[in-house]
Design an enzyme around this catalytic site. Sequence first.
Site, short mmCIF file in Angstrom:
data_model
loop_
_atom_site.label_atom_id
_atom_site.label_comp_id
_atom_site.label_asym_id
_atom_site.label_seq_id
_atom_site.Cartn_x
_atom_site.Cartn_y
_atom_site.Cartn_z
N THR A 61 1.01 -1.25 0.10
CA THR A 61 0.05 -0.01 -0.05
C THR A 61 0.74 1.11 0.05
OG1 THR A 61 -0.31 0.04 2.57
CG2 THR A 61 -1.89 -1.30 1.42
N THR A 72 2.41 -0.67 19.75
CA THR A 72 2.98 0.76 19.85
C THR A 72 2.53 1.02 21.45
OG1 THR A 72 2.41 2.71 19.32
CG2 THR A 72 0.58 1.28 18.91
N ASP A 73 3.37 2.18 21.95
CA ASP A 73 2.96 2.73 23.08
C ASP A 73 1.65 3.57 22.99
OD1 ASP A 73 3.67 5.06 21.64
OD2 ASP A 73 5.51 5.76 22.98
N GLU A 74 1.13 3.73 22.06
CA GLU A 74 -0.03 4.65 21.95
C GLU A 74 -1.20 3.81 22.57
OE1 GLU A 74 -0.79 7.02 18.49
OE2 GLU A 74 1.24 6.80 17.88
N TYR A 81 -6.49 4.33 15.41
CA TYR A 81 -5.41 3.68 15.30
C TYR A 81 -4.96 2.89 16.74
CZ TYR A 81 -0.26 2.70 15.60
OH TYR A 81 0.75 2.10 15.69
N LYS A 116 -4.83 -1.19 17.40
CA LYS A 116 -3.75 -1.92 18.01
C LYS A 116 -3.87 -2.44 19.38
CE LYS A 116 -0.31 -2.32 16.38
NZ LYS A 116 0.23 -3.37 15.55
N GLY A 173 -8.20 14.79 19.50
CA GLY A 173 -7.64 13.66 20.32
C GLY A 173 -5.99 13.61 20.37
#
Length: 342
Positions: free
Chosen positions: A41, A143-145, A169, A173, A301
């Site tokens: 992609t 991810t840390d998010e 996102y 995750k 956000g």
Amino acid sequence: MSYTPKNILVTGGAGFIGANFVRHLLASTASIKIVNLDLLTYAGSLENLRNLPALERHCFVQGDICDRELLDRLLREHEVDTIVHFAAESHVDRSISGPGAFVRTNIEGTYTLLEAARQLWLGEQGLSRESAQASRRFHHISTDEVYGTLKPEDPAFTETTPYAPNSPYSASKAASDHLVRAYFHTYGLPVVTTNCSNNYGPYQHGEKFIPTVIHSGLNGQSIPVYGDGRNIRDWLYVEDHCRGIERVIRDGRLGETYNIGGCNEWRNIDIVERICALLDTRRPDSAPHRRLISFVTDRPGHDWRYAIDATKMRDELDWQPQESFDSGIEKTIDWYLGRPGH
């Protein structure tokens, strides 16, 4: 006992971190074979895989991780014993405007991959849980998010920090992380998960923060900074991340999560000014580059601060970053300057 992978399926291996991991593994090992599955992609490119070391040990396949028939064939044909799962939609802004793709790739894609591994290793090949856990690995990159956001006085994220995702996102995750955990506890699938801080370095897609700053500065274009630029991130040089992933695959405890962080907290505006100063030394005719900085409307956000406590990686696996932010960002800028057109 340390685990030794032989035949690895890398998903998303033409993307930023995946391509760097493929390069790292081919260069640092003598016999590991890699099957690289990427849909190509916007975020993946065969340019990221040019001039690979030990090319004879690398096989590229263009395809979708949601394609179960393809996954089954690749796992069997290449006798895959290790899966390293990078493939994901990862750009927060894109998740805000089009969350559906994130649900499909990050959740459905991870589920499809888990099912393919489970039914082959624990079903068709007839391995017991104990045998599978001694001879197979499923490494999930996160991810840390997923942990949400931090206030200035908050301690850094640890592996036990409650999940509190704030974007489509990070929510997708987080869901994939939970699926991976469930497959370990329910089926005994031999999984490990790593949650990393913000990566930077060669081959990163141009829409990301640091490449945007570098490209804009080199081209004399406005350098966009969200809000007042005071958002804080923990930055990890991509090669350090690749070393950490390999360490977890080989020596991490099954079913565990390991946070891989750079121990480099920087405000966004300070990173922009640092890059501008470095560009001034390399392109003095265009100095000062900080005149190009432009503050733009913050995104919805927008998490204020991320920080990772990588104590578990250090204490259990003897890993820590080798690059400071200053050394890593200089390598990154010089890599971009060496590309055609710069």
